[in-house]
Design an enzyme around this catalytic site. Sequence first.
Site, PDB file in Angstrom:
ATOM      1  N   TYR A 209      77.655 -15.417  72.340  1.00 52.73           N
ATOM      2  CA  TYR A 209      77.545 -16.944  72.203  1.00 52.73           C
ATOM      3  C   TYR A 209      77.875 -17.277  70.871  1.00 52.73           C
ATOM      4  CZ  TYR A 209      74.490 -21.083  71.109  1.00 52.73           C
ATOM      5  OH  TYR A 209      74.202 -22.245  70.843  1.00 52.73           O
ATOM      6  N   VAL A 279      77.737 -28.679  65.025  1.00 51.42           N
ATOM      7  CA  VAL A 279      77.460 -29.009  63.378  1.00 51.42           C
ATOM      8  C   VAL A 279      78.462 -28.539  62.510  1.00 51.42           C
ATOM      9  CG1 VAL A 279      75.118 -28.698  63.910  1.00 51.42           C
ATOM     10  CG2 VAL A 279      76.424 -26.705  63.497  1.00 51.42           C
TER      11      VAL A 279
END
Lengths: 325, 325, 325, 325
Positions: A209, A279
């Site tokens: 991930y 982000v």
Amino acid sequence: MYHHAGFFCRTIMHCEVTQMKLTNEILSEILDEVRPLLGQGQVADYIPALAQVQADKLGIAVLTNEGELFQAGDAEDGFSIQSISKVLNLTLSMGIYTPDEIWSRVRKEPSGQAFNSMIQLEVEHGIPRNPFINAGAIVVADMLQTRLSAPRQRLLEFVWALSGDTHIVYDKVVARSEMKHSDRNAAIAYLMRSFGNFENHVLPVLENYFHGCALKMSCVQLAKTFSYLANQGVSVLNHKSVITAVQAKQMNALLATCGLYDEAGEFAYRVGMPGKSGVGGGIVAIVPGEMTIAVWSPELNSSGNSLAGSKALELLSGRIGRSIF
Amino acid sequence: MYHHAGFFCRTIMHCEVTQMKLTNEILSEILDEVRPLLGQGQVADYIPALAQVQADKLGIAVLTNEGELFQAGDAEDGFSIQSISKVLNLTLSMGIYTPDEIWSRVRKEPSGQAFNSMIQLEVEHGIPRNPFINAGAIVVADMLQTRLSAPRQRLLEFVWALSGDTHIVYDKVVARSEMKHSDRNAAIAYLMRSFGNFENHVLPVLENYFHGCALKMSCVQLAKTFSYLANQGVSVLNHKSVITAVQAKQMNALLATCGLYDEAGEFAYRVGMPGKSGVGGGIVAIVPGEMTIAVWSPELNSSGNSLAGSKALELLSGRIGRSIF
Amino acid sequence: MYHHAGFFCRTIMHCEVTQMKLTNEILSEILDEVRPLLGQGQVADYIPALAQVQADKLGIAVLTNEGELFQAGDAEDGFSIQSISKVLNLTLSMGIYTPDEIWSRVRKEPSGQAFNSMIQLEVEHGIPRNPFINAGAIVVADMLQTRLSAPRQRLLEFVWALSGDTHIVYDKVVARSEMKHSDRNAAIAYLMRSFGNFENHVLPVLENYFHGCALKMSCVQLAKTFSYLANQGVSVLNHKSVITAVQAKQMNALLATCGLYDEAGEFAYRVGMPGKSGVGGGIVAIVPGEMTIAVWSPELNSSGNSLAGSKALELLSGRIGRSIF
Amino acid sequence: MYHHAGFFCRTIMHCEVTQMKLTNEILSEILDEVRPLLGQGQVADYIPALAQVQADKLGIAVLTNEGELFQAGDAEDGFSIQSISKVLNLTLSMGIYTPDEIWSRVRKEPSGQAFNSMIQLEVEHGIPRNPFINAGAIVVADMLQTRLSAPRQRLLEFVWALSGDTHIVYDKVVARSEMKHSDRNAAIAYLMRSFGNFENHVLPVLENYFHGCALKMSCVQLAKTFSYLANQGVSVLNHKSVITAVQAKQMNALLATCGLYDEAGEFAYRVGMPGKSGVGGGIVAIVPGEMTIAVWSPELNSSGNSLAGSKALELLSGRIGRSIF
């Protein structure tokens, strides 16, 4: 002539009134207009590797469904795509799982919460609200882990094919830094496991991930990569079908309601395009049937979305008269 | 010619492939297809007056921006529009308040919660998530109360003008029944007042709010009334501007992310249209630039949305190849 | 003579009116009285090893501060002490950490929540409410891990010394079963780590924590082991000081407000003694200055406390006229 | 002689070691010791009438079960007793309702939340956690309203009888000020009504509730009034039975677990007495079987409890060696 057919073809009239042909100059003007916002946001600092980015970077790229590419600013600089990778993982999972298999493990609703809140996850018995909050993305990563022999390599090859660029790599420094600060995501994964919604060992899934998050790509590469979402599932670059037209439509629906953390409503209101932010300061936005947009500016607003980036998309939406509403 | 410009006019190509001309027959077929769902949902019973509705009612109406009206089933039967009235109140408030005045008192984000939860309202200091959950709609009703001398009469005249039908009335039995079961909404209003986000006496505001919910309208009347949302703010019926084109776009964005209680994501995924539902079993849906749809079937799914109604919209979206994504 | 001074010595008058000398017969009568409750509770089944216990077991033991031992029923059968071990760990930590060190990492307030909820932990930034909910006990285990070279062995020796019985062991089957079902506790630990309130590797700490839970002890052994809490910090058995008198008082205060999961108030209301329960069905209760009680019956009520066990304590409290209130 | 029986009479030995006879001088010394805390807390300012109190007031009074009264500082100055009145209302309700009637409408557990939070109330379907948080106290006020013809007058007469002082009055300015700022409590009441846990009109119940809060009493009056809790239900002043011995014991249990807002655990740990605080800065504390203490200092800590007051109780507990643990 279809544009006589009445209610179907709104675009004709529409075009005559408000639309403007896209050019590199328009994109440059938009960047100039948002540049004063630089300095007013906050670069993500939850991992050291991200905090070191040059804060005043600003770039944009647009790929039309006809294959025209427009760009301005730092559109070819690579940056950490972070949560934008969640769309890639979900796309991959759509190819190897049935809808029922996917949507029994993750839902499709906005969370109304911070992107990494565990409260909702506990109340809702380990089933994440949608695949674009961390919990949901980690479930998708768990699914990929179960059915792919080398998910990390597979994701990279997938991006190479979509972007047409085999120079794209995982930023190992970022990936390692993420892994060092992975406690909350580990907590999320273990909580889902306690509810029976996690199949593999936690750490390898998180490793994969985080590698996705650590993909280093430019606006130009992102616009190319995600062009299948604007083009009924078919890559504009290589004309190969990535997902079906229906799946592309569904993915855009998910992006429109859940793609911008806890600011999806505001983004729909101001920009009016399905989109996904990270982000790292990147945002990918889609005008279905028309174009794929990628914008980048590292400073974030309080919701974790690129401050100048979302403003640029708002201006672009107004300037060319395109939104889904 | 703008429709040569490429990326702007997706509709042309689109039309050639997937679209089908709308007819009353298509609508009838769709109703036939969803009729087996009748009996599988639950009529709203939180107030006795609603529980008495005939559960197997089913109707649909479509008004195109060109003024063509299509309909099938019980499309001319009046029913309690309930939360659909929240869109009318918000539209009215847009005419007498600035955006800043409105959006400082209510936000634009999906709630990720049941429509009448007080938890989020407390955590977020009395500022409701959006104008389509109860708390948000009550704030809007409070704003109308402050600036309108007779808000209830004003709303009725507004509906008469939009629908072209002065026979529309408040169902007094429903309004009274709502008021008798208004404790939770009173709690919501008082909680907002404790945070300084409520200006008037609670009970009169609730009275007006419930009267809006108790408007009795048919699918045909609803399709006409909300045609300004599909038509850049201009009523298809009387060609008068109700709100600006930008406001119509914004309203559709709000509907797409917040209009279906805690099922906005699922609705976007399956139907792909901005919409607003009510526990009376009605749903209004918008195809911007093209048409306004109203559907009605009193039985609700577990999220409080019309079970057969939302399925009918899903089928219609697929059949005519229209969605915003 | 101080017991003439009036307000200090309530016990004198008290004794003459309501108290009754404790005997084995009284304990037997009490067990007979609660026996009809057997069959009305639920044996803990979250781990298979616990679910296999014989459900109709029932025992009680009382050790007075003078060293008299009373007992009835299955008072010498060993069972899994589970959460009762949290008191042992906290006692150990009091010897190697200052109060400030301990209470900056875990608070002293009732949680008002299920014993393993993560919601409060997130809202309160990783600082658990008290040392007797799982999160708090895991923090204490983390503290022991930091400063003890072999915490598991240390705990066992501590219990041997307090109970005077070196036959007490960890039930390896239970410990292994706990570890296999440790996902939620791992989630709790990782969440605290994400807030900086966890120092060691998660799994070894959980291993030690679960071994404490898997201690197999009888009512008689428990009454002896915890006698220091009734006796101002000094073991009744070996007259050694375990903690100071002030610490014993503080521990009893913690037990009174936080020792019975989300049922501390009910237990205080009915029984009126500081106590600690475990999902193995054991409860230890303290009458400060007088006696230590241990009771066991595996079936639990909906709050996770022994159904017959807490009733037995209620009857005992009434019969001998002793409570702290 | 029972006090030879060993485990029953801990007090004997205890007395010889740690206790000290109470005197006015000891109380004065304690006040001197806590006086440096004045200036470090915050006077309650949520209603203007409370904010005007003189912040450096400090008083204490102790009434022993033998009827000796000790006092120091501003022990005869009246102040707003606020939440301390919740104990009076509950005591009254115990006389006119069965335990089942009371405890089916309010529970006995610590809330683990701020005293006026609505979140728990919604999650737990309108049944307040305990009678000492606002929601619980309002339910009790609702019960009094149902069965008493003039609850406000009844409460006043009750206090007159218990304190032996008919000069005690409701501070009308405070009561009116409370009513003006009652929105949150109205929200709480309406929420409970929506769950069926409220029987009367909201506003009159709140009026009565606030009048109780607005009782103006001194430490001396409070110590006299609550003496029945230390004395098995019998008033030390007039020797009349107020509640049964069992009820007094139960009330003390409730106070020990729920009487100090979200600081019951800390108070038990430091002071070790059942107690009830009010935001007026008063605290009543009980040593069952021995004495009733009232202390007052208007400045509050962050949990809403008197800063110097709770410290004074801690010192007193240590000095005279009395606590329940």
